[in-house]
Motif scaffolding. Structure first.
Motif, PDB file in Angstrom:
ATOM      1  N   VAL A 146       0.873  -1.169   0.000  1.00 63.59           N
ATOM      2  CA  VAL A 146       0.000   0.000   0.000  1.00 63.59           C
ATOM      3  C   VAL A 146       0.914   1.225   0.000  1.00 63.59           C
ATOM      4  O   VAL A 146       1.856   1.305   0.801  1.00 63.59           O
ATOM      5  CB  VAL A 146      -0.908   0.009   1.250  1.00 63.59           C
ATOM      6  N   ALA A 147       0.681   2.157  -0.893  1.00 61.92           N
ATOM      7  CA  ALA A 147       1.520   3.351  -0.971  1.00 61.92           C
ATOM      8  C   ALA A 147       1.351   4.208   0.278  1.00 61.92           C
ATOM      9  O   ALA A 147       0.240   4.354   0.811  1.00 61.92           O
ATOM     10  CB  ALA A 147       1.162   4.166  -2.213  1.00 61.92           C
ATOM     11  N   ALA A 148       2.444   4.783   0.733  1.00 62.58           N
ATOM     12  CA  ALA A 148       2.398   5.667   1.899  1.00 62.58           C
ATOM     13  C   ALA A 148       1.415   6.814   1.665  1.00 62.58           C
ATOM     14  O   ALA A 148       0.689   7.213   2.582  1.00 62.58           O
ATOM     15  CB  ALA A 148       3.796   6.216   2.194  1.00 62.58           C
ATOM     16  N   ALA A 149       1.352   7.327   0.434  1.00 62.83           N
ATOM     17  CA  ALA A 149       0.436   8.429   0.125  1.00 62.83           C
ATOM     18  C   ALA A 149      -1.020   8.031   0.363  1.00 62.83           C
ATOM     19  O   ALA A 149      -1.823   8.845   0.825  1.00 62.83           O
ATOM     20  CB  ALA A 149       0.620   8.884  -1.323  1.00 62.83           C
ATOM     21  N   THR A 150      -1.358   6.789   0.071  1.00 63.79           N
ATOM     22  CA  THR A 150      -2.727   6.315   0.284  1.00 63.79           C
ATOM     23  C   THR A 150      -3.033   6.252   1.778  1.00 63.79           C
ATOM     24  O   THR A 150      -4.086   6.713   2.230  1.00 63.79           O
ATOM     25  CB  THR A 150      -2.921   4.933  -0.372  1.00 63.79           C
ATOM     26  N   PHE A 151      -2.126   5.690   2.547  1.00 63.29           N
ATOM     27  CA  PHE A 151      -2.325   5.589   3.994  1.00 63.29           C
ATOM     28  C   PHE A 151      -2.376   6.983   4.622  1.00 63.29           C
ATOM     29  O   PHE A 151      -3.243   7.264   5.465  1.00 63.29           O
ATOM     30  CB  PHE A 151      -1.216   4.744   4.612  1.00 63.29           C
ATOM     31  N   CYS A 152      -1.504   7.877   4.195  1.00 65.26           N
ATOM     32  CA  CYS A 152      -1.494   9.240   4.735  1.00 65.26           C
ATOM     33  C   CYS A 152      -2.794   9.973   4.420  1.00 65.26           C
ATOM     34  O   CYS A 152      -3.296  10.732   5.259  1.00 65.26           O
ATOM     35  CB  CYS A 152      -0.299  10.015   4.194  1.00 65.26           C
ATOM     36  N   ALA A 153      -3.331   9.761   3.225  1.00 63.26           N
ATOM     37  CA  ALA A 153      -4.599  10.400   2.867  1.00 63.26           C
ATOM     38  C   ALA A 153      -5.703   9.953   3.810  1.00 63.26           C
ATOM     39  O   ALA A 153      -6.521  10.766   4.249  1.00 63.26           O
ATOM     40  CB  ALA A 153      -4.970  10.089   1.420  1.00 63.26           C
ATOM     41  N   LEU A 154      -5.728   8.677   4.151  1.00 64.34           N
ATOM     42  CA  LEU A 154      -6.745   8.192   5.087  1.00 64.34           C
ATOM     43  C   LEU A 154      -6.524   8.754   6.486  1.00 64.34           C
ATOM     44  O   LEU A 154      -7.486   9.110   7.168  1.00 64.34           O
ATOM     45  CB  LEU A 154      -6.744   6.662   5.134  1.00 64.34           C
ATOM     46  N   LEU A 155      -5.275   8.846   6.899  1.00 62.36           N
ATOM     47  CA  LEU A 155      -4.984   9.418   8.214  1.00 62.36           C
ATOM     48  C   LEU A 155      -5.384  10.893   8.269  1.00 62.36           C
ATOM     49  O   LEU A 155      -5.876  11.364   9.303  1.00 62.36           O
ATOM     50  CB  LEU A 155      -3.500   9.267   8.553  1.00 62.36           C
ATOM     51  N   SER A 156      -5.206  11.607   7.173  1.00 65.50           N
ATOM     52  CA  SER A 156      -5.570  13.030   7.179  1.00 65.50           C
ATOM     53  C   SER A 156      -7.073  13.212   7.245  1.00 65.50           C
ATOM     54  O   SER A 156      -7.559  14.165   7.844  1.00 65.50           O
ATOM     55  CB  SER A 156      -4.999  13.738   5.950  1.00 65.50           C
ATOM     56  N   VAL A 157      -7.836  12.303   6.649  1.00 70.96           N
ATOM     57  CA  VAL A 157      -9.292  12.378   6.714  1.00 70.96           C
ATOM     58  C   VAL A 157      -9.764  12.050   8.131  1.00 70.96           C
ATOM     59  O   VAL A 157     -10.712  12.635   8.629  1.00 70.96           O
ATOM     60  CB  VAL A 157      -9.927  11.397   5.696  1.00 70.96           C
ATOM     61  N   GLN A 158      -9.074  11.126   8.769  1.00 76.89           N
ATOM     62  CA  GLN A 158      -9.433  10.705  10.121  1.00 76.89           C
ATOM     63  C   GLN A 158      -9.316  11.878  11.088  1.00 76.89           C
ATOM     64  O   GLN A 158     -10.078  11.986  12.025  1.00 76.89           O
ATOM     65  CB  GLN A 158      -8.493   9.567  10.558  1.00 76.89           C
ATOM     66  N   GLY A 159      -8.353  12.748  10.829  1.00 79.56           N
ATOM     67  CA  GLY A 159      -8.169  13.908  11.715  1.00 79.56           C
ATOM     68  C   GLY A 159      -7.560  13.507  13.033  1.00 79.56           C
ATOM     69  O   GLY A 159      -6.910  12.494  13.153  1.00 79.56           O
ATOM     70  N   GLY A 160      -7.773  14.302  14.038  1.00 82.51           N
ATOM     71  CA  GLY A 160      -7.316  13.977  15.382  1.00 82.51           C
ATOM     72  C   GLY A 160      -5.889  14.386  15.669  1.00 82.51           C
ATOM     73  O   GLY A 160      -5.259  13.834  16.548  1.00 82.51           O
ATOM     74  N   GLY A 161      -5.340  15.295  14.928  1.00 82.93           N
ATOM     75  CA  GLY A 161      -4.004  15.768  15.264  1.00 82.93           C
ATOM     76  C   GLY A 161      -3.066  15.755  14.091  1.00 82.93           C
ATOM     77  O   GLY A 161      -3.474  15.701  12.932  1.00 82.93           O
ATOM     78  N   THR A 162      -1.784  15.773  14.424  1.00 84.31           N
ATOM     79  CA  THR A 162      -0.776  15.823  13.391  1.00 84.31           C
ATOM     80  C   THR A 162      -0.559  14.465  12.745  1.00 84.31           C
ATOM     81  O   THR A 162      -0.740  13.437  13.394  1.00 84.31           O
ATOM     82  CB  THR A 162       0.583  16.278  13.990  1.00 84.31           C
ATOM     83  N   LEU A 163      -0.190  14.505  11.490  1.00 86.25           N
ATOM     84  CA  LEU A 163       0.090  13.281  10.770  1.00 86.25           C
ATOM     85  C   LEU A 163       1.432  12.725  11.227  1.00 86.25           C
ATOM     86  O   LEU A 163       2.323  13.491  11.601  1.00 86.25           O
ATOM     87  CB  LEU A 163       0.114  13.543   9.268  1.00 86.25           C
ATOM     88  N   PRO A 164       1.592  11.407  11.195  1.00 87.79           N
ATOM     89  CA  PRO A 164       2.853  10.829  11.632  1.00 87.79           C
ATOM     90  C   PRO A 164       3.980  11.136  10.662  1.00 87.79           C
ATOM     91  O   PRO A 164       3.732  11.507   9.509  1.00 87.79           O
ATOM     92  CB  PRO A 164       2.557   9.315  11.653  1.00 87.79           C
ATOM     93  N   PRO A 165       5.228  10.977  11.099  1.00 87.45           N
ATOM     94  CA  PRO A 165       6.351  11.144  10.174  1.00 87.45           C
ATOM     95  C   PRO A 165       6.130  10.219   8.968  1.00 87.45           C
ATOM     96  O   PRO A 165       5.573   9.135   9.115  1.00 87.45           O
ATOM     97  CB  PRO A 165       7.566  10.699  10.985  1.00 87.45           C
ATOM     98  N   GLY A 166       6.564  10.646   7.831  1.00 89.56           N
ATOM     99  CA  GLY A 166       6.382   9.852   6.631  1.00 89.56           C
ATOM    100  C   GLY A 166       5.220  10.339   5.772  1.00 89.56           C
ATOM    101  O   GLY A 166       5.085   9.956   4.623  1.00 89.56           O
ATOM    102  N   CYS A 167       4.381  11.206   6.348  1.00 88.82           N
ATOM    103  CA  CYS A 167       3.241  11.737   5.586  1.00 88.82           C
ATOM    104  C   CYS A 167       3.529  13.132   5.087  1.00 88.82           C
ATOM    105  O   CYS A 167       4.194  13.902   5.662  1.00 88.82           O
ATOM    106  CB  CYS A 167       1.981  11.782   6.458  1.00 88.82           C
TER     107      CYS A 167
END
Length: 167
Positions: A146-167
């Motif tokens: 799974v591409a990091a960009a795909t996982f980061c996009a889901l994390l950004s939609v989830q909200g709840g703070g800052t994105l983890p390193p790598g995003c």
């Protein structure tokens, strides 16, 4: 909920647009034309190889990675630059709601030898919450992930703070 879905859709469209935007040349000599033809043939061959050998590997990576009951170590191995995301994945594993997450993959299309586009639906408790999403897969060290960009996009939609390193 609709706002979250709309944001997710916009995020994925933006990521997809950025990943398929390329450069072109104004050269019209025969060597440029020959290089373009060779490149197109190589891309077609890579897509054909993906259909034969990689589509199932990508599907399995998505299904296992987005299964909330998959062990963290397994999930780390199925996302691009996985060790970077270990803390986020450990936090998700501690959330009881995350165990109800699954995904279905509707389509996988090769882009080139190391990239593919994936159409998937994210489910919670079997109910689609983000249908027909566009994501990417990358071949990292000989394994489709799974591409990091795909996982980061889901994390950004989830909200709840800052994105983890790598995003």
């Amino acid at each position: 909920m609709r706002v979250s879905k709309a944001l997710a859709a916009c995020s994925f469209v933006a990521i997809l647009a950025a990943s398929v935007t390329g450069c072109s040349s104004d050269d019209s000599d025969d060597s440029a034309s020959s290089e373009t033809t060779t490149s197109a043939a190589a891309t077609t061959t890579a897509a054909a190889e993906l259909d034969a050998a990689g589509k199932q590997e990508i599907t399995d990576a998505y299904v296992t990675f987005f299964n909330g009951t998959s062990p963290v170590d397994v999930r780390v191995g199925l996302v691009e630059n996985g060790d970077t995301f270990r803390p986020a994945l450990e936090g998700m594993a501690a959330d009881p709601r995350a165990s109800a997450t699954t995904v279905t993959v509707a389509a996988v299309e090769g882009v080139d030898e190391t990239n593919a586009n994936v159409t998937y639906t994210l489910l919670m408790g079997g109910t689609p919450v983000m249908p027909d999403q566009g994501g990417q897969a990358v071949n990292q060290d000989g394994t489709w992930k799974v591409a990091a960009a795909t996982f980061c996009a889901l994390l950004s939609v989830q909200g709840g703070g800052t994105l983890p390193p790598g995003c």
